[in-house]
Design an enzyme around this catalytic site. Structure first.
Site, PDB file in Angstrom:
ATOM      1  N   ARG A 237       0.845  -1.196   0.000  1.00  5.27           N
ATOM      2  CA  ARG A 237       0.000   0.000   0.000  1.00  5.27           C
ATOM      3  C   ARG A 237       0.877   1.242   0.000  1.00  5.27           C
ATOM      4  O   ARG A 237       1.935   1.287   0.641  1.00  5.27           O
ATOM      5  CB  ARG A 237      -0.893   0.032   1.242  1.00  5.27           C
ATOM      6  N   HIS A 285      -1.152   0.798  -9.856  1.00  2.00           N
ATOM      7  CA  HIS A 285      -1.894  -0.104  -8.941  1.00  2.00           C
ATOM      8  C   HIS A 285      -2.626  -1.206  -9.716  1.00  2.00           C
ATOM      9  O   HIS A 285      -3.825  -1.449  -9.520  1.00  2.00           O
ATOM     10  CB  HIS A 285      -2.883   0.688  -8.069  1.00  2.00           C
TER      11      HIS A 285
HETATM   12  P1  NDP Z   1      -1.546 -11.401   4.267  1.00  2.17           P
HETATM   13  O1  NDP Z   1      -2.490 -10.934   5.303  1.00  2.17           O
HETATM   14  O2  NDP Z   1      -1.626 -12.818   3.812  1.00  2.17           O
HETATM   15  O3  NDP Z   1      -0.040 -11.129   4.740  1.00  2.17           O
HETATM   16  C1  NDP Z   1       0.344  -9.977   5.391  1.00  2.17           C
HETATM   17  C2  NDP Z   1       1.767 -10.170   5.893  1.00  2.17           C
HETATM   18  O4  NDP Z   1       2.229  -8.931   6.450  1.00  2.17           O
HETATM   19  C3  NDP Z   1       1.868 -11.225   6.995  1.00  2.17           C
HETATM   20  O5  NDP Z   1       3.029 -11.981   6.837  1.00  2.17           O
HETATM   21  C4  NDP Z   1       1.959 -10.375   8.263  1.00  2.17           C
HETATM   22  O6  NDP Z   1       2.673 -10.965   9.341  1.00  2.17           O
HETATM   23  C5  NDP Z   1       2.752  -9.194   7.750  1.00  2.17           C
HETATM   24  N1  NDP Z   1       2.540  -8.030   8.624  1.00  2.17           N
HETATM   25  C6  NDP Z   1       1.415  -7.351   8.884  1.00  2.17           C
HETATM   26  N2  NDP Z   1       1.639  -6.347   9.753  1.00  2.17           N
HETATM   27  C7  NDP Z   1       2.934  -6.410  10.056  1.00  2.17           C
HETATM   28  C8  NDP Z   1       3.777  -5.648  10.900  1.00  2.17           C
HETATM   29  N3  NDP Z   1       3.297  -4.617  11.626  1.00  2.17           N
HETATM   30  N4  NDP Z   1       5.075  -5.980  10.980  1.00  2.17           N
HETATM   31  C9  NDP Z   1       5.560  -7.035  10.267  1.00  2.17           C
HETATM   32  N5  NDP Z   1       4.814  -7.805   9.449  1.00  2.17           N
HETATM   33  C10 NDP Z   1       3.518  -7.489   9.330  1.00  2.17           C
HETATM   34  O7  NDP Z   1      -1.718 -10.414   3.032  1.00  2.17           O
HETATM   35  P2  NDP Z   1      -1.488 -10.701   1.471  1.00  2.17           P
HETATM   36  O8  NDP Z   1      -0.154 -11.295   1.270  1.00  2.17           O
HETATM   37  O9  NDP Z   1      -2.664 -11.401   0.893  1.00  2.17           O
HETATM   38  O10 NDP Z   1      -1.538  -9.200   0.895  1.00  2.17           O
HETATM   39  C11 NDP Z   1      -0.642  -8.211   1.354  1.00  2.17           C
HETATM   40  C12 NDP Z   1      -1.083  -6.831   0.892  1.00  2.17           C
HETATM   41  O11 NDP Z   1      -0.860  -6.676  -0.497  1.00  2.17           O
HETATM   42  C13 NDP Z   1      -2.576  -6.525   1.034  1.00  2.17           C
HETATM   43  O12 NDP Z   1      -2.918  -6.182   2.361  1.00  2.17           O
HETATM   44  C14 NDP Z   1      -2.761  -5.358   0.079  1.00  2.17           C
HETATM   45  O13 NDP Z   1      -2.522  -4.146   0.766  1.00  2.17           O
HETATM   46  C15 NDP Z   1      -1.663  -5.583  -0.959  1.00  2.17           C
HETATM   47  N6  NDP Z   1      -2.211  -5.915  -2.287  1.00  2.17           N
HETATM   48  C16 NDP Z   1      -1.846  -5.137  -3.354  1.00  2.17           C
HETATM   49  C17 NDP Z   1      -2.290  -5.430  -4.613  1.00  2.17           C
HETATM   50  C18 NDP Z   1      -1.832  -4.637  -5.776  1.00  2.17           C
HETATM   51  O14 NDP Z   1      -2.337  -4.841  -6.885  1.00  2.17           O
HETATM   52  N7  NDP Z   1      -0.866  -3.759  -5.617  1.00  2.17           N
HETATM   53  C19 NDP Z   1      -3.186  -6.571  -4.857  1.00  2.17           C
HETATM   54  C20 NDP Z   1      -3.492  -7.321  -3.683  1.00  2.17           C
HETATM   55  C21 NDP Z   1      -3.020  -6.996  -2.446  1.00  2.17           C
HETATM   56  P3  NDP Z   1       2.139 -12.283  10.081  1.00  2.17           P
HETATM   57  O15 NDP Z   1       2.366 -13.374   9.055  1.00  2.17           O
HETATM   58  O16 NDP Z   1       3.007 -12.414  11.244  1.00  2.17           O
HETATM   59  O17 NDP Z   1       0.694 -12.056  10.358  1.00  2.17           O
HETATM   60  C1  OXD Z   2      -6.145  -5.457  -3.286  1.00  9.84           C
HETATM   61  C2  OXD Z   2      -5.688  -4.485  -4.283  1.00  9.84           C
HETATM   62  O1  OXD Z   2      -6.003  -5.213  -2.085  1.00  9.84           O
HETATM   63  O2  OXD Z   2      -6.022  -4.635  -5.480  1.00  9.84           O
HETATM   64  O3  OXD Z   2      -6.656  -6.521  -3.703  1.00  9.84           O
HETATM   65  O4  OXD Z   2      -4.944  -3.565  -3.946  1.00  9.84           O
END
Ligand code: NDP
Ligand code: OXD
Length: 322
Positions: A237, A285
């Protein structure tokens, strides 16, 4: 027999694509698509389920009896914290196609920087035969910030290409073939990282996390050939990054390059200095867009589970914020 609740749909995606996907979705319960003028004024008081992406501000007031909320994307930061958000389970979108697209984007960006594709294209335009000797992927360490669904798939694909991949996440993880670091070991993780890949959700803890002080801790004088400096890649993000710090880091050589799919303000304003930097790759994005047919299938599957009393998948922990 009680009739099934329709699915309320308020997705700020391409309305034509949503309307097409809805034609075959939810055949036994129907839907109310707020983007459709014919549905806009429908009574929402008896609706149980809502599929949302940037919903209308009065949505929760109009639909006060929701039992389940679906995010139209993998991220839920645009839903969490909304005024009037009811205290009901929230399910996010986790999907094979979305995951695969993100991995493709991440692998592409890592290779773009590894092989200085931008430099080659510039040479080509000038008709310059500018041979470069790139390091092998195995000499380069990619550090994944976030080790969730998307990052773990991307990491496996980067490893298949040959990169040395390490990862950092809130809780400690054991992932085959990868050195991992938990929240307290951020500096050690950064100090080994040549290409930093951000795949974190946006929460209060991750807001502004990619900043000047973090970039200064990345490994310097690493193997990244002509660049020599670390690279920052972000598809999580935009509000997790301090954009002015990225621009400064590129200009003062703390970063050798960047690939950004997400921005503090989207669309990225036309006068933002990042547009003009030769070693910054900008995508709008679209690293991994939600595929509407898959999204509708996923919602249907979770509603079936819910109505059968089975546990829901991909539940959001609203306290953690992701
Ligand atoms: P998940 O919820 O599966 O994974 C999130 C990861 O981030 C986990 O490993 C989590 O740790 C870690 N995390 C969260 N908070 C912290 C913190 N404070 N410190 C350290 N680690 C942290 O999410 P996804 O992999 O499915 O997606 C990740 C992000 O990608 C989404 O939230 C979205 O914002 C973005 N996204 C962007 C897209 C785009 O087109 N650009 C498309 C889809 C998603 P833990 O494993 O310990 O919980
Ligand atoms: C999502 C994105 O969160 O597209 O799926 O950013």
């Amino acid at each position: 027999m009680t009739s099934k609740s329709p699915v309320l749909v308020d997705l700020k995606f391409d309305p034509k694509v949503v309307a097409t996907a809805l034609k075959t979705a939810f055949p036994d319960r129907g839907y109310i698509n707020l983007a459709d003028p014919a549905h806009r004024d429908r009574d929402l008081t008896a609706v149980d389920y809502a599929l949302l992406w940037k919903p209308a501000p009065d949505l929760f007031r109009r639909a006060p009896n929701l039992k389940l909320i679906f995010s139209g994307g993998a991220g839920v930061d645009s839903l969490i914290g909304l005024d009037g958000l009811p205290d009901v389970p929230m399910v996010r979108f986790v999907d094979r196609s979305l995951t695969v697209r993100m991995s493709e984007w991440v692998a592409l960006q890592c290779l773009m920087h590894l092989r200085d594709v931008v430099g080659h294209i510039q040479n080509q335009r000038k008709r310059v035969w500018g041979k470069q000797v790139a390091p092998e992927a195995r000499e380069v360490t990619v550090g994944m910030m976030g080790l969730g669904v998307l990052a773990q798939d991307a990491a496996a694909k980067l490893q298949a290409i040959g990169f040395n991949v390490i990862g950092w996440s809130r809780s400690a993880k054991q992932i085959k073939g990868m050195q991992t670091f938990d929240a307290g070991a951020l500096d050690a993780f950064l100090g080994r990282t040549d290409i930093l890949v951000g795949l974190l959700p946006l929460t209060p803890e991750t807001t502004g996390i990619y900043n000047a002080s973090l970039f200064a801790k990345l490994r310097r004088n690493g193997p990244l050939g002509a660049l020599g400096q670390p690279v920052f890649i972000n598809a999580g993000r935009g509000k997790s990054q301090v954009q002015a710090d990225i621009t400064a880091a590129i200009e003062n050589g703390v970063l050798g390059g960047a690939s950004l799919d997400v921005f503090e303000v989207e669309p990225l304003p036309a006068d933002d200095p990042l547009w003009a930097h030769e070693n910054v790759i900008i995508t709008p994005h679209d690293a991994a867009v939600s595929e509407e047919y898959a999204l509708m299938r996923h919602v249907e599957e979770q509603i079936v589970r819910f109505e059968r009393g089975e546990p829901l998948q991909f539940l959001v922990d609203k306290r953690r914020g992701y």
